[in-house]
Design a protein around this motif. Structure first.
Motif, mmCIF file in Angstrom:
data_model
loop_
_atom_site.group_PDB
_atom_site.id
_atom_site.type_symbol
_atom_site.label_atom_id
_atom_site.label_comp_id
_atom_site.label_asym_id
_atom_site.label_seq_id
_atom_site.Cartn_x
_atom_site.Cartn_y
_atom_site.Cartn_z
ATOM 1 N N LEU A 9 0.852 -1.186 0.000
ATOM 2 C CA LEU A 9 0.000 0.000 0.000
ATOM 3 C C LEU A 9 0.888 1.235 0.000
ATOM 4 O O LEU A 9 1.890 1.286 0.710
ATOM 5 N N SER A 10 0.504 2.213 -0.801
ATOM 6 C CA SER A 10 1.194 3.500 -0.789
ATOM 7 C C SER A 10 0.152 4.605 -0.898
ATOM 8 O O SER A 10 -0.981 4.362 -1.296
ATOM 9 N N ILE A 11 0.550 5.798 -0.492
ATOM 10 C CA ILE A 11 -0.351 6.943 -0.606
ATOM 11 C C ILE A 11 0.321 8.017 -1.446
ATOM 12 O O ILE A 11 1.545 8.100 -1.496
ATOM 13 N N ASP A 12 -0.487 8.814 -2.093
ATOM 14 C CA ASP A 12 -0.005 9.994 -2.796
ATOM 15 C C ASP A 12 -0.206 11.156 -1.827
ATOM 16 O O ASP A 12 -1.341 11.572 -1.574
ATOM 17 N N THR A 13 0.878 11.661 -1.270
ATOM 18 C CA THR A 13 0.770 12.701 -0.239
ATOM 19 C C THR A 13 0.198 14.011 -0.776
ATOM 20 O O THR A 13 -0.221 14.861 0.006
ATOM 21 N N MET A 14 0.159 14.158 -2.101
ATOM 22 C CA MET A 14 -0.383 15.387 -2.692
ATOM 23 C C MET A 14 -1.899 15.312 -2.899
ATOM 24 O O MET A 14 -2.532 16.323 -3.165
ATOM 25 N N LYS A 15 -2.478 14.118 -2.765
ATOM 26 C CA LYS A 15 -3.921 13.974 -2.955
ATOM 27 C C LYS A 15 -4.633 14.056 -1.612
ATOM 28 O O LYS A 15 -4.313 13.307 -0.678
ATOM 29 N N GLU A 16 -5.583 14.940 -1.514
ATOM 30 C CA GLU A 16 -6.286 15.187 -0.261
ATOM 31 C C GLU A 16 -6.984 13.945 0.272
ATOM 32 O O GLU A 16 -7.024 13.704 1.475
ATOM 33 N N GLU A 17 -7.543 13.135 -0.636
ATOM 34 C CA GLU A 17 -8.333 11.975 -0.193
ATOM 35 C C GLU A 17 -7.469 10.796 0.261
ATOM 36 O O GLU A 17 -7.978 9.837 0.831
ATOM 37 N N TYR A 18 -6.160 10.844 0.060
ATOM 38 C CA TYR A 18 -5.274 9.746 0.441
ATOM 39 C C TYR A 18 -4.811 9.901 1.883
ATOM 40 O O TYR A 18 -4.689 11.001 2.397
ATOM 41 N N GLY A 19 -4.531 8.767 2.518
ATOM 42 C CA GLY A 19 -4.008 8.768 3.875
ATOM 43 C C GLY A 19 -5.023 8.249 4.861
ATOM 44 O O GLY A 19 -6.062 7.693 4.497
ATOM 45 N N VAL A 20 -4.723 8.427 6.142
ATOM 46 C CA VAL A 20 -5.593 7.973 7.228
ATOM 47 C C VAL A 20 -6.585 9.079 7.548
ATOM 48 O O VAL A 20 -6.196 10.200 7.844
ATOM 49 N N SER A 21 -7.869 8.742 7.486
ATOM 50 C CA SER A 21 -8.900 9.739 7.784
ATOM 51 C C SER A 21 -9.402 9.626 9.222
ATOM 52 O O SER A 21 -9.750 10.630 9.836
ATOM 53 N N VAL A 22 -9.438 8.411 9.758
ATOM 54 C CA VAL A 22 -10.008 8.182 11.089
ATOM 55 C C VAL A 22 -9.234 7.064 11.785
ATOM 56 O O VAL A 22 -8.827 6.087 11.151
ATOM 57 N N MET A 23 -9.056 7.215 13.088
ATOM 58 C CA MET A 23 -8.540 6.144 13.936
ATOM 59 C C MET A 23 -9.750 5.542 14.645
ATOM 60 O O MET A 23 -10.534 6.265 15.252
ATOM 61 N N SER A 24 -9.895 4.238 14.555
ATOM 62 C CA SER A 24 -11.043 3.585 15.163
ATOM 63 C C SER A 24 -10.599 2.701 16.326
ATOM 64 O O SER A 24 -9.588 2.012 16.234
ATOM 65 N N PHE A 25 -11.341 2.762 17.414
ATOM 66 C CA PHE A 25 -11.139 1.842 18.527
ATOM 67 C C PHE A 25 -11.979 0.606 18.211
ATOM 68 O O PHE A 25 -13.184 0.731 17.961
ATOM 69 N N VAL A 26 -11.357 -0.573 18.219
ATOM 70 C CA VAL A 26 -12.052 -1.794 17.802
ATOM 71 C C VAL A 26 -11.796 -2.930 18.782
ATOM 72 O O VAL A 26 -10.859 -2.902 19.573
ATOM 73 N N LYS A 27 -12.644 -3.952 18.692
ATOM 74 C CA LYS A 27 -12.487 -5.132 19.541
ATOM 75 C C LYS A 27 -11.421 -6.080 18.999
ATOM 76 O O LYS A 27 -10.705 -6.731 19.748
ATOM 77 N N ASP A 28 -11.297 -6.165 17.675
ATOM 78 C CA ASP A 28 -10.401 -7.137 17.055
ATOM 79 C C ASP A 28 -9.476 -6.435 16.059
ATOM 80 O O ASP A 28 -9.766 -6.403 14.866
ATOM 81 N N PRO A 29 -8.346 -5.867 16.522
ATOM 82 C CA PRO A 29 -7.473 -5.119 15.612
ATOM 83 C C PRO A 29 -6.794 -6.016 14.578
ATOM 84 O O PRO A 29 -6.261 -7.072 14.912
ATOM 85 N N ALA A 30 -6.806 -5.584 13.319
ATOM 86 C CA ALA A 30 -6.210 -6.349 12.223
ATOM 87 C C ALA A 30 -4.694 -6.446 12.346
ATOM 88 O O ALA A 30 -4.087 -7.328 11.742
ATOM 89 N N VAL A 31 -4.086 -5.564 13.127
ATOM 90 C CA VAL A 31 -2.627 -5.578 13.285
ATOM 91 C C VAL A 31 -2.163 -6.674 14.246
ATOM 92 O O VAL A 31 -0.967 -6.860 14.454
ATOM 93 N N GLY A 32 -3.111 -7.393 14.842
ATOM 94 C CA GLY A 32 -2.756 -8.525 15.696
ATOM 95 C C GLY A 32 -2.214 -8.156 17.062
ATOM 96 O O GLY A 32 -1.635 -8.989 17.748
ATOM 97 N N LYS A 33 -2.399 -6.919 17.487
ATOM 98 C CA LYS A 33 -1.915 -6.475 18.793
ATOM 99 C C LYS A 33 -2.960 -5.615 19.480
ATOM 100 O O LYS A 33 -3.481 -4.657 18.896
ATOM 101 N N ASN A 34 -3.261 -5.945 20.733
ATOM 102 C CA ASN A 34 -4.142 -5.115 21.540
ATOM 103 C C ASN A 34 -3.353 -3.947 22.104
ATOM 104 O O ASN A 34 -2.129 -4.013 22.220
ATOM 105 N N PHE A 35 -4.085 -2.874 22.467
ATOM 106 C CA PHE A 35 -3.371 -1.791 23.110
ATOM 107 C C PHE A 35 -3.179 -2.097 24.585
ATOM 108 O O PHE A 35 -3.744 -3.045 25.124
#
Length: 195
Positions: A9-35
């Motif tokens: 995955l890559s982002i175009d830093t010049m495009k407004e719609e690219y990148g992270v828009s929201v951080m979500s608190f979730v029960k089952d994180p896809a990154v495989g690590k709880n906080f």
């Protein structure tokens, strides 16, 4: 699993719609690590109900870690993010001041009151000494800490309904090279053995 494509995955830093828009608190994180939660004593331990700091620290995105996804049409794939690209993602997130753009379980609410970013860094060996729970997380991964003043969100953290972070990100997916695929296949094998 070996027939499921893997992309970077890559982002175009010049495009407004690219990148992270929201951080979500979730029960089952896809990154495989709880906080983890931090107590008043500033050491990493289980919650001390009497002396709560109301801070959660965890992995927002893991570098070079295959994350499983499925399209609306049911097509399965994995994607990874290189440490260099992670730096672009984090810098754009901070530049756009999205630290208080938080929701729960990717709900339609783009903002939950009383939850805001207080720390953001790319993980290094030095940090792993301070956070032993993240020793197996890849260097270059994006770590965040949030202050949780919202009582409903904090109760959900304490009772285990919310366990980690998940990002809402827009970017481009690129097919991986044979060398990248080989490296990630070995990582898949290791992950299977650990499960």
């Amino acid at each position: 699993m070996y027939r499921i494509p893997i992309y970077t995955l890559s982002i175009d830093t010049m495009k407004e719609e690219y990148g992270v828009s929201v951080m979500s608190f979730v029960k089952d994180p896809a990154v495989g690590k709880n906080f983890i939660t931090l107590c008043e004593e500033s050491t990493i331990m289980k919650l001390s109900v009497n002396e709560e700091k109301r801070i959660v620290t965890g992995v927002a995105l893991r570098a070079d870690y295959p994350i499983y996804r499925q399209t609306r049409e049911g097509k399965e794939f994995y994607f990874t993010i290189s440490p260099d690209e992670m730096q672009n993602i984090v810098q754009k997130f901070m530049q756009e001041k999205r630290g208080d753009s938080v929701n729960i379980e990717h709900g339609s609410d783009a903002h939950v009151d009383g939850v805001f970013l207080i720390e953001s860094f790319l993980l290094s060996g030095q940090h792993k000494l301070a956070y032993p729970e993240f020793r197996d997380v890849e260097n270059g991964s994006w770590m965040v800490s949030y202050k949780v003043n919202n009582p409903d969100v904090w109760d959900a953290v304490k009772n285990g309904s919310l366990k980690g972070f998940s990002v809402e990100i827009t970017g481009d997916l690129h097919e991986q090279t044979k060398q990248e695929l080989s490296r990630h296949r070995r990582l898949f094998e290791l992950l299977i053995l650990l499960d």
